[in-house]
Design a protein around this motif. Structure first.
Motif, PDB file in Angstrom:
ATOM      1  N   GLN A 112      25.809 -20.295 -81.261  1.00 53.40           N
ATOM      2  CA  GLN A 112      26.572 -19.564 -82.280  1.00 53.40           C
ATOM      3  C   GLN A 112      27.988 -19.289 -81.781  1.00 53.40           C
ATOM      4  O   GLN A 112      28.968 -19.492 -82.518  1.00 53.40           O
ATOM      5  CB  GLN A 112      25.882 -18.245 -82.618  1.00 53.40           C
ATOM      6  N   LYS A 113      28.098 -18.851 -80.554  1.00 47.93           N
ATOM      7  CA  LYS A 113      29.409 -18.555 -79.955  1.00 47.93           C
ATOM      8  C   LYS A 113      30.258 -19.832 -79.860  1.00 47.93           C
ATOM      9  O   LYS A 113      31.451 -19.822 -80.149  1.00 47.93           O
ATOM     10  CB  LYS A 113      29.187 -17.945 -78.569  1.00 47.93           C
ATOM     11  N   PHE A 114      29.621 -20.941 -79.491  1.00 49.02           N
ATOM     12  CA  PHE A 114      30.319 -22.223 -79.388  1.00 49.02           C
ATOM     13  C   PHE A 114      30.832 -22.670 -80.760  1.00 49.02           C
ATOM     14  O   PHE A 114      31.978 -23.114 -80.900  1.00 49.02           O
ATOM     15  CB  PHE A 114      29.372 -23.270 -78.787  1.00 49.02           C
ATOM     16  N   ILE A 115      29.989 -22.535 -81.792  1.00 47.08           N
ATOM     17  CA  ILE A 115      30.398 -22.907 -83.151  1.00 47.08           C
ATOM     18  C   ILE A 115      31.599 -22.077 -83.591  1.00 47.08           C
ATOM     19  O   ILE A 115      32.568 -22.609 -84.150  1.00 47.08           O
ATOM     20  CB  ILE A 115      29.224 -22.757 -84.136  1.00 47.08           C
ATOM     21  N   LEU A 116      31.561 -20.785 -83.338  1.00 48.74           N
ATOM     22  CA  LEU A 116      32.697 -19.930 -83.705  1.00 48.74           C
ATOM     23  C   LEU A 116      33.958 -20.349 -82.945  1.00 48.74           C
ATOM     24  O   LEU A 116      35.058 -20.325 -83.513  1.00 48.74           O
ATOM     25  CB  LEU A 116      32.371 -18.463 -83.457  1.00 48.74           C
ATOM     26  N   GLY A 117      33.802 -20.742 -81.698  1.00 49.62           N
ATOM     27  CA  GLY A 117      34.945 -21.252 -80.939  1.00 49.62           C
ATOM     28  C   GLY A 117      35.513 -22.523 -81.542  1.00 49.62           C
ATOM     29  O   GLY A 117      36.731 -22.702 -81.619  1.00 49.62           O
ATOM     30  N   LEU A 118      34.635 -23.421 -81.993  1.00 45.19           N
ATOM     31  CA  LEU A 118      35.100 -24.646 -82.658  1.00 45.19           C
ATOM     32  C   LEU A 118      35.831 -24.324 -83.950  1.00 45.19           C
ATOM     33  O   LEU A 118      36.881 -24.918 -84.251  1.00 45.19           O
ATOM     34  CB  LEU A 118      33.918 -25.575 -82.958  1.00 45.19           C
ATOM     35  N   LEU A 119      35.306 -23.388 -84.711  1.00 50.64           N
ATOM     36  CA  LEU A 119      35.966 -23.011 -85.969  1.00 50.64           C
ATOM     37  C   LEU A 119      37.326 -22.362 -85.703  1.00 50.64           C
ATOM     38  O   LEU A 119      38.294 -22.649 -86.417  1.00 50.64           O
ATOM     39  CB  LEU A 119      35.065 -22.080 -86.779  1.00 50.64           C
ATOM     40  N   ASP A 120      37.412 -21.518 -84.688  1.00 53.27           N
ATOM     41  CA  ASP A 120      38.711 -20.935 -84.317  1.00 53.27           C
ATOM     42  C   ASP A 120      39.696 -22.029 -83.927  1.00 53.27           C
ATOM     43  O   ASP A 120      40.871 -21.996 -84.318  1.00 53.27           O
ATOM     44  CB  ASP A 120      38.556 -19.941 -83.158  1.00 53.27           C
ATOM     45  N   TRP A 121      39.225 -23.014 -83.157  1.00 53.06           N
ATOM     46  CA  TRP A 121      40.091 -24.119 -82.739  1.00 53.06           C
ATOM     47  C   TRP A 121      40.564 -24.899 -83.959  1.00 53.06           C
ATOM     48  O   TRP A 121      41.746 -25.259 -84.060  1.00 53.06           O
ATOM     49  CB  TRP A 121      39.333 -25.041 -81.771  1.00 53.06           C
ATOM     50  N   MET A 122      39.655 -25.152 -84.899  1.00 50.83           N
ATOM     51  CA  MET A 122      40.039 -25.877 -86.112  1.00 50.83           C
ATOM     52  C   MET A 122      41.058 -25.082 -86.922  1.00 50.83           C
ATOM     53  O   MET A 122      41.990 -25.665 -87.493  1.00 50.83           O
ATOM     54  CB  MET A 122      38.807 -26.203 -86.954  1.00 50.83           C
ATOM     55  N   MET A 123      40.891 -23.767 -86.999  1.00 50.07           N
ATOM     56  CA  MET A 123      41.858 -22.926 -87.712  1.00 50.07           C
ATOM     57  C   MET A 123      43.246 -23.061 -87.105  1.00 50.07           C
ATOM     58  O   MET A 123      44.248 -23.083 -87.812  1.00 50.07           O
ATOM     59  CB  MET A 123      41.424 -21.459 -87.670  1.00 50.07           C
ATOM     60  N   GLU A 124      43.298 -23.158 -85.795  1.00 52.40           N
ATOM     61  CA  GLU A 124      44.586 -23.226 -85.119  1.00 52.40           C
ATOM     62  C   GLU A 124      45.206 -24.621 -85.139  1.00 52.40           C
ATOM     63  O   GLU A 124      46.416 -24.761 -85.278  1.00 52.40           O
ATOM     64  CB  GLU A 124      44.424 -22.773 -83.663  1.00 52.40           C
ATOM     65  N   HIS A 125      44.378 -25.663 -85.057  1.00 50.60           N
ATOM     66  CA  HIS A 125      44.910 -27.015 -84.851  1.00 50.60           C
ATOM     67  C   HIS A 125      44.702 -27.984 -86.005  1.00 50.60           C
ATOM     68  O   HIS A 125      45.273 -29.072 -85.980  1.00 50.60           O
ATOM     69  CB  HIS A 125      44.277 -27.635 -83.601  1.00 50.60           C
ATOM     70  N   ARG A 126      43.893 -27.666 -86.981  1.00 51.19           N
ATOM     71  CA  ARG A 126      43.544 -28.648 -88.000  1.00 51.19           C
ATOM     72  C   ARG A 126      43.855 -28.216 -89.419  1.00 51.19           C
ATOM     73  O   ARG A 126      43.150 -28.578 -90.353  1.00 51.19           O
ATOM     74  CB  ARG A 126      42.066 -29.011 -87.879  1.00 51.19           C
TER      75      ARG A 126
END
Length: 173
Positions: free
Chosen positions: A133-147
């Motif tokens: 769950q924590k990893f998924i949230l990290g991926l979503l945060d990364w996508m918000m910033e870079h994608r």
């Protein structure tokens, strides 16, 4: 045990751990009792396991390959509870969480990361739920910033050299 990826004239009938959806076979088996559907789903799962064991670099070729693999193995494991499928899930999840968000296919297409997130979410119930769950949230945060594109919507396709390819660009609201 492999299924030709996509269809005719798209990948020329090659079989590799991609575009193989065992979840529908599992659901069909559950609805009808058709044992052959479960046999085929297991064969697909075993095909994935062979790649995890012998050709892991192919499993980790793109985020979508990894995601589809987790979706399929999770569906098969959810029904059969056969330890070999859980072992495959563990290897893939542990590898990706161990690598971290920054190394998770940073140049891959946004839609492929979406498939991976679905796979991770499907598998988390069987292995490392809170970590995943924590990893998924990290991926979503990364996508918000870079994608996100110039109007702040998610890019469906992202090419790091070209930014995106306009003729197939779609937004993910």
């Amino acid at each position: 045990g492999g299924i030709a990826a996509h269809g005719p004239e798209h990948t020329w009938g090659s079989c590799y751990p991609s575009h193989m959806w065992a979840e529908g076979l599992v659901l069909y088996h559950q609805l009808t009792g058709d044992r052959y559907a479960l046999t085929v789903a297991r064969r697909v799962g075993d095909f994935f396991l062979k790649y995890i064991k012998d050709r892991f670099v192919v499993v980790q070729g793109t985020a979508r390959e990894m995601g589809w693999l987790l979706i399929a193995l999770s569906a098969i494991y959810d029904l059969t509870r056969e330890e070999r499928y859980l072992d495959g899930i563990r290897r893939v999840v542990d590898f990706n969480i161990g690598e971290g968000v920054k190394k998770f296919f940073p140049t891959g297409a946004t839609f492929a990361t979406g498939v991976a997130i679905i796979g991770l979410d499907r598998a988390r119930h069987f292995h490392r739920d809170k970590d995943t769950q924590k990893f998924i949230l990290g991926l979503l945060d990364w996508m918000m910033e870079h994608r996100r594109d110039e109007i702040w919507l998610f890019e469906y396709w992202h090419d790091t050299e070209q930014g995106y390819i306009p003729y197939i660009q779609a937004h993910l609201p």
